[in-house]
Design an enzyme around this catalytic site. Sequence first.
Site, PDB file in Angstrom:
ATOM      1  N   SER A   1       0.841  -1.194   0.000  1.00 37.11           N
ATOM      2  CA  SER A   1       0.000   0.000   0.000  1.00 37.11           C
ATOM      3  C   SER A   1       0.875   1.243   0.000  1.00 37.11           C
ATOM      4  O   SER A   1       2.008   1.223   0.497  1.00 37.11           O
ATOM      5  CB  SER A   1      -0.909   0.016   1.242  1.00 37.11           C
TER       6      SER A   1
ATOM      7  N   TYR B   1      -1.567  -0.995  10.327  1.00 36.62           N
ATOM      8  CA  TYR B   1      -1.734  -1.092   8.879  1.00 36.62           C
ATOM      9  C   TYR B   1      -0.495  -0.596   8.127  1.00 36.62           C
ATOM     10  O   TYR B   1       0.089  -1.306   7.299  1.00 36.62           O
ATOM     11  CB  TYR B   1      -2.979  -0.331   8.418  1.00 36.62           C
TER      12      TYR B   1
END
Length: 270
Positions: free
Chosen positions: A140, A154
């Site tokens: 990401s 995350y």
Amino acid sequence: MARRLCLITGASAGIGAEFARQYAAFGWDLALTARRTERLEALAQELESAHGISAITIAEDLAKPEAVDAILAALEAKGRHVDALVNNAGYGLPGTFFNTSWEEQADFIRVLYTAPVELAHKVLPGMAERGYGRIINVASLAGYAAGSAGHTLYGSVKAAMIKFTESLNAECAATGQTDIHCTALCPGFTWSEFHDVNGTREDTNKMPKWMWMEAAPVVKAGIDAVNRGQPVVVPGSANKALATLTRILPESLGRAMVSAQSKRYRRMDT
């Protein structure tokens, strides 16, 4: 079987389903795994009918320690091996580190990091023996950004996935495995169910449209990059610009910017 097989985790929707569609269009057979059996079977039927390929569905929850071995055993039982691996399964865990349970955090680490690393470790020997392999780890743009409040692990997990993939790609080249390539795909905001599941859809819908990409070009960028042997790819010009900014901005300014914007895509409540 003469056709190569691509194993895709989190294949029931979003980026994972798009990977399945694009690999099927190339004539690859598929092994599709996720938790939702009905969606996997519907996708498998769609792609078998459209492209004349074979699609194996395996319903497994990667949060379970035995899931990786169960997936690979199911393929072995059908006489198949993995030529390409797409580690795509993932989700956002809303809340702060101290108001979520350790079980939730441990499951998150398992699904987004431990299981992908284990899958890579267990399919690589066969790839090396056959002299061919492709591994795409869906990371990401968050792996480049400063840490933020909420969804605590995350960004750190995605940053670790980027570094792991870079190292793995370098190791394959250094050991003479010139046709085994590993790529970390680092998308930004992508239209999928991800933000519906983690409860941030209403807020993310208010974000500028230029920050969003459809799944198809994101997936194409990942496949093209791994075939070139490119260890990391950030799809889209806007995302590339943001990734560059994270490298050149002073760290304090980067943290301030992320802090100011994170409430739009990070939930601290559960």
